[in-house]
Design an enzyme around this catalytic site. Sequence first.
Site, PDB file in Angstrom:
ATOM      1  N   CYS A 184       0.839  -1.199   0.000  1.00 39.31           N
ATOM      2  CA  CYS A 184       0.000   0.000   0.000  1.00 39.31           C
ATOM      3  C   CYS A 184       0.873   1.247   0.000  1.00 39.31           C
ATOM      4  O   CYS A 184       1.970   1.249   0.549  1.00 39.31           O
ATOM      5  CB  CYS A 184      -1.031  -0.047   1.118  1.00 39.31           C
ATOM      6  SG  CYS A 184      -0.549   0.740   2.630  1.00 39.31           S
ATOM      7  N   LYS A 201       2.380  -9.187  -0.076  1.00 49.17           N
ATOM      8  CA  LYS A 201       1.836  -8.349  -1.157  1.00 49.17           C
ATOM      9  C   LYS A 201       2.795  -7.191  -1.385  1.00 49.17           C
ATOM     10  O   LYS A 201       3.143  -6.476  -0.444  1.00 49.17           O
ATOM     11  CB  LYS A 201       0.451  -7.833  -0.782  1.00 49.17           C
ATOM     12  CG  LYS A 201      -0.154  -6.925  -1.839  1.00 49.17           C
ATOM     13  CD  LYS A 201      -1.653  -6.806  -1.629  1.00 49.17           C
ATOM     14  CE  LYS A 201      -2.298  -5.861  -2.606  1.00 49.17           C
ATOM     15  NZ  LYS A 201      -2.050  -4.446  -2.267  1.00 49.17           N
ATOM     16  N   GLY A 204      -3.891  -5.160 -10.263  1.00 52.52           N
ATOM     17  CA  GLY A 204      -3.855  -3.801 -10.793  1.00 52.52           C
ATOM     18  C   GLY A 204      -4.754  -3.635 -11.995  1.00 52.52           C
ATOM     19  O   GLY A 204      -4.505  -4.225 -13.052  1.00 52.52           O
ATOM     20  N   ASP A 205      -5.816  -2.843 -11.817  1.00 55.28           N
ATOM     21  CA  ASP A 205      -6.686  -2.422 -12.920  1.00 55.28           C
ATOM     22  C   ASP A 205      -7.430  -3.566 -13.606  1.00 55.28           C
ATOM     23  O   ASP A 205      -7.816  -3.427 -14.773  1.00 55.28           O
ATOM     24  CB  ASP A 205      -5.882  -1.657 -13.986  1.00 55.28           C
ATOM     25  CG  ASP A 205      -5.219  -0.405 -13.432  1.00 55.28           C
ATOM     26  OD1 ASP A 205      -5.540  -0.022 -12.299  1.00 55.28           O
ATOM     27  OD2 ASP A 205      -4.375   0.183 -14.143  1.00 55.28           O
ATOM     28  N   GLY A 240      -9.378  -5.454  -6.707  1.00 57.45           N
ATOM     29  CA  GLY A 240      -9.706  -4.501  -5.655  1.00 57.45           C
ATOM     30  C   GLY A 240     -10.837  -3.589  -6.041  1.00 57.45           C
ATOM     31  O   GLY A 240     -12.026  -3.912  -5.878  1.00 57.45           O
TER      32      GLY A 240
HETATM   33  C1  LIG Z   1      -9.476   2.151  -0.637  1.00 61.61           C
HETATM   34  C2  LIG Z   1      -8.272   1.277  -0.812  1.00 61.61           C
HETATM   35  C3  LIG Z   1      -7.649   0.742   0.305  1.00 61.61           C
HETATM   36  C4  LIG Z   1      -6.526  -0.080   0.164  1.00 61.61           C
HETATM   37  N1  LIG Z   1      -5.954  -0.641   1.276  1.00 61.61           N
HETATM   38  C5  LIG Z   1      -4.935  -1.529   1.136  1.00 61.61           C
HETATM   39  C6  LIG Z   1      -4.405  -2.206   2.268  1.00 61.61           C
HETATM   40  O1  LIG Z   1      -4.839  -2.025   3.408  1.00 61.61           O
HETATM   41  N2  LIG Z   1      -3.389  -3.090   2.039  1.00 61.61           N
HETATM   42  C7  LIG Z   1      -2.869  -3.318   0.795  1.00 61.61           C
HETATM   43  O2  LIG Z   1      -1.947  -4.129   0.654  1.00 61.61           O
HETATM   44  N3  LIG Z   1      -3.364  -2.695  -0.279  1.00 61.61           N
HETATM   45  C8  LIG Z   1      -4.380  -1.825  -0.142  1.00 61.61           C
HETATM   46  N4  LIG Z   1      -4.921  -1.247  -1.251  1.00 61.61           N
HETATM   47  C9  LIG Z   1      -4.412  -1.611  -2.593  1.00 61.61           C
HETATM   48  C10 LIG Z   1      -5.237  -2.742  -3.217  1.00 61.61           C
HETATM   49  O3  LIG Z   1      -5.108  -3.935  -2.490  1.00 61.61           O
HETATM   50  C11 LIG Z   1      -4.768  -3.016  -4.661  1.00 61.61           C
HETATM   51  O4  LIG Z   1      -3.428  -3.406  -4.642  1.00 61.61           O
HETATM   52  C12 LIG Z   1      -4.911  -1.796  -5.569  1.00 61.61           C
HETATM   53  O5  LIG Z   1      -6.152  -1.152  -5.366  1.00 61.61           O
HETATM   54  C13 LIG Z   1      -4.778  -2.184  -7.055  1.00 61.61           C
HETATM   55  O6  LIG Z   1      -5.743  -3.119  -7.418  1.00 61.61           O
HETATM   56  P1  LIG Z   1      -7.093  -2.708  -8.218  1.00 61.61           P
HETATM   57  O7  LIG Z   1      -6.656  -1.946  -9.432  1.00 61.61           O
HETATM   58  O8  LIG Z   1      -7.762  -4.003  -8.526  1.00 61.61           O
HETATM   59  O9  LIG Z   1      -7.877  -1.835  -7.279  1.00 61.61           O
HETATM   60  C14 LIG Z   1      -6.011  -0.382  -1.132  1.00 61.61           C
HETATM   61  C15 LIG Z   1      -6.648   0.173  -2.240  1.00 61.61           C
HETATM   62  C16 LIG Z   1      -7.759   0.985  -2.110  1.00 61.61           C
HETATM   63  C17 LIG Z   1      -8.433   1.537  -3.342  1.00 61.61           C
END
Ligand SMILES: Cc1cc2nc3c(=O)[nH]c(=O)nc-3n(C[C@H](O)[C@H](O)[C@H](O)COP(=O)(O)O)c2cc1C
Length: 329
Positions: A101, A140, A202-203, A225
């Site tokens: 994150c 991660k 991612g995306d 996500g």
């Molecule tokens: C609101 C929000 C909170 C997130 N919190 C975390 C977290 O606590 N731990 C983590 O490893 N990643 C966190 N992420 C990242 C997501 O796990 C993911 O890696 C990222 O959103 C990319 O994936 P996506 O494009 O499918 O959303 C967060 C993302 C968002 C949008």
Amino acid sequence: MIQIGPYKLKNRLILAPMAGVTDRPFRLLCRRMGAGMAVSEMVIADPKFWKTTKSLLRLNHKGEPDPRSVQIAGGEPEMLAMAARMNQEQGAQIIDINMGCPAKKVCNRAAGSALLKDESLVNSILKAVVEAVDIPVTLKIRTGWDTDNKNAITIARMAEDSGIKALAIHGRTRTCGYGGEAEYDTIAAVKQSISIPVFANGDIDSPEKAQFVLNHTQADGLLIGRAAQGRPWIFREIDHFLNTGTHLKAPNAAEVGEILLSHITELHHFYGDHMGTRIARKHVGWYLKSHKDGNEFRATFNKIESAQQQLANITEYFKRLSNGEDIAA
Ligand SMILES: Cc1cc2nc3c(=O)[nH]c(=O)nc-3n(C[C@H](O)[C@H](O)[C@H](O)COP(=O)(O)O)c2cc1C
């Protein structure tokens, strides 16, 4: 079939951890809608935070199906080891370490993807956490800390050597934040470099994109996500497409209404009416994002203070939409 320690996942799709989003009601809903696993919101490793209402709710896994994966976040090996042990005692079956994150710091220490810059600290953390628990530990990460310093392969090898059982990679660097587009070449290179399961992230927001990312990276599974926010049925849609090459029909207004009502009811139960009604607002916003009259409804909805009234308004809204309209995006 993906195996993490003793746990076999029912498919290749995992709900990514999202602080403030992947609480127990949302995890349960996504599992019901086809996710093979759902990673909890991060638990801060520092014990002085464990007694807060927020942390106590994050430690609650009642009724969750196997495997229950809990993410921990922090920057000190010993503290992370302690947090892993505590979560194991609380019912976690997998511990996931957050080096993904973009938050610069957790409790004033480098944490999340900022750790990727300090490889020897990463190594100490991985070893300390793996040693601390009897359950599988996963990691991660992002592809690196900036585009000139993509050290995902080094970290991935370190992870495998330390006994990490699976690795998820978000195809952005730490400095990318959420900007630009995720890239999948680094994920493909990591997959070639290690033999533990790799999850691409991612995306990924459609069945076609899921298929593309799996083909391109040869990853074992996908972490999804943001695309699941307000659209938890994306898991069954992607799973169906990966298995058959055909599209599952999108849920109609009546079904979306039922899903949303059950989600909001669970939020009210889990958080209590006061907190639950507030948390419900952002989810309702996501579900209605693509609706023609969504904004108008939300303006009224966001002023409602009573749990019962929230449910009544949602029921009424979807009753109107159900008159022959297909609204799900
Ligand atoms: C609101 C929000 C909170 C997130 N919190 C975390 C977290 O606590 N731990 C983590 O490893 N990643 C966190 N992420 C990242 C997501 O796990 C993911 O890696 C990222 O959103 C990319 O994936 P996506 O494009 O499918 O959303 C967060 C993302 C968002 C949008």
